[in-house]
Design an enzyme around this catalytic site. Structure first.
Site, mmCIF file in Angstrom:
data_model
loop_
_atom_site.group_PDB
_atom_site.id
_atom_site.type_symbol
_atom_site.label_atom_id
_atom_site.label_comp_id
_atom_site.label_asym_id
_atom_site.label_seq_id
_atom_site.Cartn_x
_atom_site.Cartn_y
_atom_site.Cartn_z
ATOM 1 N N GLU A 1 13.945 -20.557 20.154
ATOM 2 C CA GLU A 1 15.195 -19.797 20.140
ATOM 3 C C GLU A 1 15.802 -19.962 21.531
ATOM 4 O OE1 GLU A 1 16.845 -15.307 19.306
ATOM 5 O OE2 GLU A 1 15.218 -15.686 20.689
ATOM 6 N N HIS B 1 17.023 -12.196 11.247
ATOM 7 C CA HIS B 1 16.846 -10.751 11.455
ATOM 8 C C HIS B 1 17.737 -10.187 12.566
ATOM 9 C CE1 HIS B 1 14.599 -12.793 14.485
ATOM 10 N NE2 HIS B 1 14.463 -11.668 15.153
ATOM 11 N N ASP B 2 18.424 -11.061 13.310
ATOM 12 C CA ASP B 2 19.302 -10.595 14.388
ATOM 13 C C ASP B 2 20.774 -10.674 14.011
ATOM 14 O OD1 ASP B 2 17.225 -10.151 16.163
ATOM 15 O OD2 ASP B 2 17.303 -12.189 16.971
ATOM 16 N N ASN C 1 0.818 -1.218 0.000
ATOM 17 C CA ASN C 1 0.000 0.000 0.000
ATOM 18 C C ASN C 1 0.853 1.271 0.000
ATOM 19 O OD1 ASN C 1 0.946 -0.189 2.557
ATOM 20 N ND2 ASN C 1 -1.002 0.166 3.593
ATOM 21 N N ASP D 1 5.687 -16.025 15.057
ATOM 22 C CA ASP D 1 6.591 -15.827 16.181
ATOM 23 C C ASP D 1 5.767 -15.807 17.461
ATOM 24 O OD1 ASP D 1 9.163 -15.003 17.362
ATOM 25 O OD2 ASP D 1 9.595 -14.313 15.329
ATOM 26 N N ASP E 1 10.368 -17.195 20.708
ATOM 27 C CA ASP E 1 11.393 -16.218 21.052
ATOM 28 C C ASP E 1 12.012 -16.511 22.426
ATOM 29 O OD1 ASP E 1 12.567 -13.603 20.268
ATOM 30 O OD2 ASP E 1 11.630 -12.913 22.128
HETATM 31 C C1 NOJ Z 1 15.196 -12.505 20.011
HETATM 32 C C2 NOJ Z 1 14.656 -11.829 18.794
HETATM 33 O O1 NOJ Z 1 15.030 -12.562 17.668
HETATM 34 C C3 NOJ Z 1 15.210 -10.428 18.809
HETATM 35 O O2 NOJ Z 1 14.977 -9.750 17.589
HETATM 36 C C4 NOJ Z 1 14.613 -9.706 19.969
HETATM 37 O O3 NOJ Z 1 15.212 -8.443 20.095
HETATM 38 C C5 NOJ Z 1 14.840 -10.469 21.278
HETATM 39 N N1 NOJ Z 1 14.633 -11.881 21.155
HETATM 40 C C6 NOJ Z 1 13.892 -9.985 22.335
HETATM 41 O O4 NOJ Z 1 12.598 -10.415 22.037
#
Ligand code: NOJ
Length: 554
Positions: A255, A328-329, A22, A97, A199
């Site tokens: 994770e 993404h981290d 959009n 997630d 997470d």
């Molecule tokens: C892991 C996530 O992948 C990260 O992006 C986030 O900042 C931390 N956990 C806290 O939720």
């Protein structure tokens, strides 16, 4: 119930940066729907979406204000249902997630909890009295800087937050918290999703008494001492499994920060009924240095081989691996483990080969299939991520020059993975100014270019993904590392009753010699990044060459 997830390849979508339908500069769910044909072409089986719930986005969605609502920036619940339906039509599953170690401080539960000690939500979070001198209850630091405790005058108490102060930790000791979480999980599973990425799930059980961490631990992560793999974590996950997960045919990937391969067995051994698999971090720590993750250090291939082998071996019979280079981290795998200059394409393909031929479920992070590299932002003001912004301040106060900081951010910032996905001409993500700047590399590295170039990383990844569908040995074959003294070539074998694979991956920018074991002489080449023909004896591997040789057991 089947273990379809063992045969799957998961593609991770960072919704904010994937595709903006959009034109408001923010990626959205309709944008993902538009690109389903692209994902189908790549051949992935599952999409993992980073959090799409209502959130003030202090930590880009890992701070959830309402677990039942979609963030309007991304669309509506109807959009999400449409995505589920259209993905399922294409036999693509969707996992969401699940962020339940903490919520946003704007979550109604927290807003109530902080009001006082006698309402329904009072005990939903981890509140403690100040010490006699008014200071924090213990010495834990938080991931994004500063103490892990924030004082709330209304309650005259501190609350715990292992991440930003806007991310208060939930109190898993409270049965009601757990039941509330389970109910929410059922809601999404009943809607038709196919699982969860959980997470920091290894942090949900805190050690009783929340003891001080030893002084020698790095401040921002010293809470691991009292929070990682805590005494009740497995009990909680078994309860979650019994009450929710076992009722659905779903994939779960936890994770698990600060978790060894031995501990991973406890999370993933099917007999224990917890999770399908976990994300481990050992290979992500190989290039940590003076400033932890934010150091200019290069990994050693032999360390990488040791770590990957340890995890393959440990989980061989009692669990399941997840396999990833990037998310993404993390910075981009090509820059970190390959060569993002002259051999960008070759090394991206080599890394893909190494990972996709291993035992476990491979995860592809958006743009990895293009061989994207870290982002050469010109200015430190281009960074958006809370961790990067805090770190820039910290490195400045440590006296590092702007140039040094820029180099470190280029190598390590989470924003390397968060720039808009480069579609057609490299900028086709949105017609508006995106929420985070494009990478200037997009002109050369983009989807349009990749789809039109038969030699691109994209088509190579497609082939890797297809091989998994036609060669069971990739799924169930035993892994065996070979030539452990070789400092340039990572070489391993996979083997089941029908077939053996020899996987050869050079990490060298120079040609290197390699001797093929006799039993693989002149056998079929399943895939290689230099069109290698069947060969025997000692060969010269080209820079970052990867070869997979198959021998059928007769
Ligand atoms: C892991 C996530 O992948 C990260 O992006 C986030 O900042 C931390 N956990 C806290 O939720």
């Amino acid at each position: 119930m089947s273990d379809w997830w063992k045969k799957s390849v998961v593609y991770q979508i960072y919704p904010q940066s994937f595709n903006d339908s959009n034109n408001d500069g923010i990626g959205d769910i309709q944008g993902i729907i538009e690109k389903l044909p692209y994902l189908e072409e790549l051949g992935v089986d599952v999409l993992w979406l980073n959090p799409i719930y209502v959130s003030p986005l202090v930590d880009n969605g890992y701070d959830i204000a309402d677990y039942y609502k979609i963030n309007p920036d991304y669309g509506t619940l109807d959009d999400f249902k449409e995505l589920l339906e259209k993905a399922h039509e294409k036999k693509i599953r969707i996992i969401m997630d699940l962020v339940v170690n903490h919520t946003s401080d704007q979550n109604q539960w927290f807003l109530e909890s902080k009001k006082g000690k006698d309402n329904k939500y009072s005990d939903f979070y981890i509140w403690r009295n100040p010490k006699a001198d008014g200071s924090e209850p213990n010495n834990w630091g938080s991931t994004f800087g500063g103490s892990a405790w924030t004082y709330v005058p209304e309650r005259k108490q501190y609350y715990l937050h292992l991440f930003a102060k806007e991310q208060p930790d939930l109190n898993w000791e409270n049965e009601q918290v757990r039941q509330t979480v389970y109910e929410m999980m059922r809601y999404w599973l009943d809607l038709g999703i196919d699982g969860f990425r959980m997470d920091v799930i290894s942090l949900i059980s805190k050690r009783p008494g929340l003891p001080d961490a030893p002084k020698d631990l790095p401040y921002s992560k010293n809470y691991y001492f009292g929070a990682s793999n805590g005494p009740r974590v497995h009990e909680f996950l078994q309860e979650m499994n019994q009450e929710v997960l076992s009722k659905y045919d779903c994939l779960t990937v936890g994770e698990t920060a600060n978790t060894t391969s031995d501990q991973a067995v406890l999370y993933t051994d099917p007999d224990r009924h917890e999770l399908s698999m976990v994300f481990q971090f050992d290979h992500m720590h190989l290039d940590y240095g003076e400033h932890g993750k934010f150091s200019n250090v290069r990994f050693k291939m032999s360390d990488l081989r040791n770590v990957m082998t340890e995890w393959e071996d440990k989980l061989e019979n009692h669990g399941w691996n997840s396999l990833y280079w990037s998310n993404h981290d993390q910075p981009r795998g090509t820059t970190r483990f390959g060569d993002d200059g002259m051999y960008r394409v070759e090394s991206a393909k080599m890394l893909g080969t190494l990972l996709h031929m291993m035992k476990g479920t491979p995860y592809v992070f958006e743009g990895e299939e293009l061989g994207m590299k870290d982002v050469p932002f010109k200015s430190l003001t281009d960074y958006r991520d809370i961790e990067s912004l805090n770190m820039i301040k910290e490195l400045e106060s440590d006296g590092l020059s702007q140039e040094e900081i820029r180099k470190i951010m280029y190598l390590r910032s989470r924003d390397n993975a968060r720039t808009p996905m480069p579609w057609d001409d490299g900028y086709g993500f949105s017609e508006a100014e995106p929420w985070i700047a494009y990478s200037s590399d997009n002109e050369n590295i983009n989807v349009n270019q990749a789809l039109n170039d038969p030699e691109s990383v994209f088509w190579y990844y497609k082939k890797l993904i297809q091989l998994r569908k036609t060669h069971d040995v990739i799924i169930d074959g035993k892994y065996e590392v070979l030539n452990q003294d070789d400092s340039c070539v990572y070489n391993y074998k996979r083997q089941n009753n029908d077939e053996q694979l020899l996987v050869i991956c050079s990490f060298s920018p120079e040609p290197v010699r390699f001797t093929i074991p006799d039993e693989f002489f002149d056998q079929e080449i399943l895939i290689s990044n230099y069109h290698r023909k069947p060969c025997h004896g000692t060969i010269i591997l080209k820079p970052y060459e990867a070869i997979v040789i198959s021998k059928k057991n007769s």
